[in-house]
Design a protein around this motif. Sequence first.
Motif, PDB file in Angstrom:
ATOM      1  N   CYS A 197     -24.313 -55.611 -73.561  1.00 15.37           N
ATOM      2  CA  CYS A 197     -24.302 -53.798 -72.950  1.00 15.37           C
ATOM      3  C   CYS A 197     -22.844 -54.402 -72.178  1.00 15.37           C
ATOM      4  O   CYS A 197     -23.155 -55.233 -71.153  1.00 15.37           O
ATOM      5  N   ALA A 238     -27.579 -56.472 -71.466  1.00  4.66           N
ATOM      6  CA  ALA A 238     -28.472 -56.191 -72.123  1.00  4.66           C
ATOM      7  C   ALA A 238     -28.372 -57.386 -73.011  1.00  4.66           C
ATOM      8  O   ALA A 238     -26.707 -56.454 -74.222  1.00  4.66           O
ATOM      9  N   LYS A 254     -22.405 -52.250 -69.590  1.00  5.13           N
ATOM     10  CA  LYS A 254     -23.092 -52.207 -68.396  1.00  5.13           C
ATOM     11  C   LYS A 254     -23.844 -52.788 -67.741  1.00  5.13           C
ATOM     12  O   LYS A 254     -23.787 -53.065 -65.947  1.00  5.13           O
ATOM     13  N   CYS A 255     -25.202 -53.186 -68.430  1.00  2.00           N
ATOM     14  CA  CYS A 255     -26.393 -53.328 -67.507  1.00  2.00           C
ATOM     15  C   CYS A 255     -26.718 -55.419 -68.113  1.00  2.00           C
ATOM     16  O   CYS A 255     -27.333 -56.135 -67.402  1.00  2.00           O
ATOM     17  N   LYS A 306     -27.075 -46.601 -78.413  1.00  2.00           N
ATOM     18  CA  LYS A 306     -27.143 -46.411 -77.086  1.00  2.00           C
ATOM     19  C   LYS A 306     -27.719 -47.586 -76.682  1.00  2.00           C
ATOM     20  O   LYS A 306     -28.978 -47.762 -77.447  1.00  2.00           O
ATOM     21  N   CYS A 307     -27.809 -48.318 -75.418  1.00  2.00           N
ATOM     22  CA  CYS A 307     -28.399 -49.457 -74.627  1.00  2.00           C
ATOM     23  C   CYS A 307     -30.269 -49.481 -74.426  1.00  2.00           C
ATOM     24  O   CYS A 307     -29.964 -47.910 -73.701  1.00  2.00           O
ATOM     25  N   LYS A 308     -30.463 -49.626 -74.934  1.00  2.77           N
ATOM     26  CA  LYS A 308     -32.643 -49.121 -74.325  1.00  2.77           C
ATOM     27  C   LYS A 308     -32.629 -49.916 -73.166  1.00  2.77           C
ATOM     28  O   LYS A 308     -33.671 -48.811 -73.183  1.00  2.77           O
ATOM     29  N   LYS A 309     -31.751 -50.298 -72.442  1.00  4.33           N
ATOM     30  CA  LYS A 309     -32.562 -50.493 -71.403  1.00  4.33           C
ATOM     31  C   LYS A 309     -31.786 -49.642 -70.911  1.00  4.33           C
ATOM     32  O   LYS A 309     -32.348 -49.087 -69.696  1.00  4.33           O
ATOM     33  N   CYS A 310     -30.906 -49.384 -70.720  1.00  3.77           N
ATOM     34  CA  CYS A 310     -30.030 -48.483 -69.188  1.00  3.77           C
ATOM     35  C   CYS A 310     -29.023 -47.551 -70.119  1.00  3.77           C
ATOM     36  O   CYS A 310     -28.609 -46.001 -69.071  1.00  3.77           O
ATOM     37  N   GLY A 311     -29.021 -46.714 -71.776  1.00  4.04           N
ATOM     38  CA  GLY A 311     -28.663 -45.965 -72.121  1.00  4.04           C
ATOM     39  C   GLY A 311     -26.352 -45.635 -72.032  1.00  4.04           C
ATOM     40  O   GLY A 311     -26.039 -44.765 -72.576  1.00  4.04           O
ATOM     41  N   SER A 312     -26.164 -46.230 -71.441  1.00  5.65           N
ATOM     42  CA  SER A 312     -24.878 -46.859 -71.764  1.00  5.65           C
ATOM     43  C   SER A 312     -24.597 -46.946 -72.901  1.00  5.65           C
ATOM     44  O   SER A 312     -24.859 -47.669 -74.411  1.00  5.65           O
ATOM     45  N   ASP A 313     -23.193 -46.684 -73.471  1.00 11.66           N
ATOM     46  CA  ASP A 313     -23.027 -46.457 -74.990  1.00 11.66           C
ATOM     47  C   ASP A 313     -22.053 -47.425 -75.185  1.00 11.66           C
ATOM     48  O   ASP A 313     -20.938 -47.680 -76.209  1.00 11.66           O
TER      49      ASP A 313
END
Length: 62
Positions: A29, A34, A31-32, A6-13
């Motif tokens: 990422c 990163a 989503k965000c 998961k992304c450390k910044k937003c939690g997206s996978d």
Amino acid sequence: MKVSIKCKKCGSDQFEIPARPNDSSKVTCGKCGAVETYGKIIKAVGDKVTEDLKRKLGKMFK
């Protein structure tokens, strides 16, 4: 054993990964936006798997 990243910044996978990544390849990422290197992500996955195995083996031999 299943490992999810998961992304450390937003939690997206959801990630954008190059077709033939190497340690210095950039993973983004979806989503965000990163950015992290493929090598750092693979190391983090290996560290997590090692920790999980140590914990599970420790419970088995109590």
